[in-house]
Design an enzyme around this catalytic site. Sequence first.
Site, PDB file in Angstrom:
ATOM      1  N   HIS A   1       0.848  -1.191   0.000  1.00 22.75           N
ATOM      2  CA  HIS A   1       0.000   0.000   0.000  1.00 22.75           C
ATOM      3  C   HIS A   1       0.886   1.244   0.000  1.00 22.75           C
ATOM      4  CE1 HIS A   1      -3.303  -2.581   2.039  1.00 22.75           C
ATOM      5  NE2 HIS A   1      -3.568  -2.451   0.754  1.00 22.75           N
TER       6      HIS A   1
ATOM      7  N   PHE B   1       4.079   0.189   4.858  1.00 21.69           N
ATOM      8  CA  PHE B   1       4.679  -0.959   5.549  1.00 21.69           C
ATOM      9  C   PHE B   1       3.835  -2.223   5.451  1.00 21.69           C
ATOM     10  CE2 PHE B   1       5.203   2.891   8.412  1.00 21.69           C
ATOM     11  CZ  PHE B   1       6.298   3.388   7.736  1.00 21.69           C
ATOM     12  N   HIS B   2       3.234  -2.500   4.287  1.00 23.34           N
ATOM     13  CA  HIS B   2       2.381  -3.667   4.118  1.00 23.34           C
ATOM     14  C   HIS B   2       2.826  -4.573   2.974  1.00 23.34           C
ATOM     15  CE1 HIS B   2      -1.210  -1.162   5.934  1.00 23.34           C
ATOM     16  NE2 HIS B   2      -0.314  -1.508   6.853  1.00 23.34           N
ATOM     17  N   PRO B   3       4.092  -4.952   2.884  1.00 18.66           N
ATOM     18  CA  PRO B   3       4.491  -5.824   1.770  1.00 18.66           C
ATOM     19  C   PRO B   3       3.894  -7.218   1.901  1.00 18.66           C
ATOM     20  CG  PRO B   3       6.305  -5.590   3.323  1.00 18.66           C
ATOM     21  CD  PRO B   3       5.231  -4.635   3.767  1.00 18.66           C
TER      22      PRO B   3
END
Length: 542
Positions: free
Chosen positions: A303, A477-479
Amino acid sequence: MPDASQQPADFGTFDVIIVGAGSAGSVIANRLSADPRRKVLLIEAGKSDNHPWVHIPVGYLFAIGNPRLDWGFKTEAVPGLNGRSLLYPRGKVLGGCSSINGMIYMRGQRQDYDGWRDLGNPGWGWADVLPLFRRSEHHFGAADEAHGTTGELRVEQQRLKWPILDEVAKAAAEMGIPVSRDFNAGDNEGVGYFPVNQKRGIRWNARKAFLEPARRRPNLAIVTECHVRRLRLDGRRVTGVVFSRGNALFEAHAGQEVVLSAGAIGSPQILELSGIGRPDVLERIGVKLAHALPGVGENLQDHLQIRTIFSITGAHTLNDRAATLHGKAGIALQYALTQSGPMAMAPSQLGIFTRSSPAHDRANIEYHVQPLSLDAFGQPLHRTPALTVSVCNLRPTSRGSSHAAGADPLAAPAIQPNYLSTEADRRVAADSIRHARRLMAQPHLARYRPTEIKPGPGPEDDETLARLAGEIGTTIFHPVGTARMGHDGDAVVGPDLKVHGLDGLRIADCSVMPTIVSGNTHAPAVMIGEKAAENIIAAGNR
């Protein structure tokens, strides 16, 4: 670092070895070790979480970029961000990213999981995963069909009050956005305050939730500061792991299986260093091919948050409250006495899930509205009152990659998110800036005279706005997705999370997501841990 010719010492034999003590790995360790007959080893590369910035919620501002707590990765230059490289935080501590994240408890939308199921992953629909979310949850409200109250993961309301955020919520209502009574019941469209993983104003990470209750079990060994260098393979079976601690090298053996829970960046790197992955990548990094899996490290999704900033007058934000020593002392005293106020803040307090344009049939953007502004996390707050009104595309179509950059297991991986690489994502980015401007221009906010600071007023054509989004956009921070579930040639694991073509190896973390969820990723990672543990227990009982 151990010498390349060094022979590893025998660390012992375990039924299950788990690599990574983050959100999913901690759950798995807890659930598997509940059976005293099962011997479990949990390996974590980071240190313990006994650091104040882990436990004080506002400490996230200082944990990100701190080498004690964060791996400190950076992306490669991203064309869609006008050639910028981003900091890419990943937790380097017990609890993993749950020790440095924003503490937001968000599951996503039911269509996310039904979509996984419809891609050929039975057992992953909303009706299948909802009991897993409930199992781990200790919700602040009454137990019902959506929420559990007997689990280990605390989910609480935030312990703070910012009148200006209430005003922004009213402005959202002026735009026709409904009030959300529950973001986590399957449809998160609406405006409301984010629920958080805290216990009375203190961060409640995966270590506290799942490892603390289990740490005294004699059949669970938890080791920290141990870096897994590679998996051990005997033909097509994974039989254990080789790891280092300082200059010492060890080998642990797995009687049943190994579970990789090192995250969407760490898990593909360990696979590649073990000779499992794309043949061209392995050749480039100088690792002998053991098992070809072309999907390893591909399909990276994240995101991208577009951090618009508006200065205001006539209301307080953290900028001015923390601008003086007197203000800082008052904030510290409030937290010391009541564990509330600004120091109990999650990074984002007010959430809005809505549609960037009428073309979307469900919420496709998420706002994180913050009563503060700064140039970047870790940088000083601005001095005058301002709001950060971040907007992210919940379901980006851009796809990137994360691969080992070389054969050195301590070297940072090569991360290329490829943000804004599709026309669809650029259109949503442009619409997101327009949407944020409309929100802040609502009549209800006129008394606060919001003035756009970033990206700054100017032309509103799609091309210009997409370029501006590339200037101010950053990771949230949503890999996910780098070892995705499925049955086609690029899938890495099946619905049971077993790695295709290998025995004795599962992956259980956000890397297995075929598509990113429409929300934050910590709660889904915990759910994936629950699912993996359920599968492993069932396999062991057969």
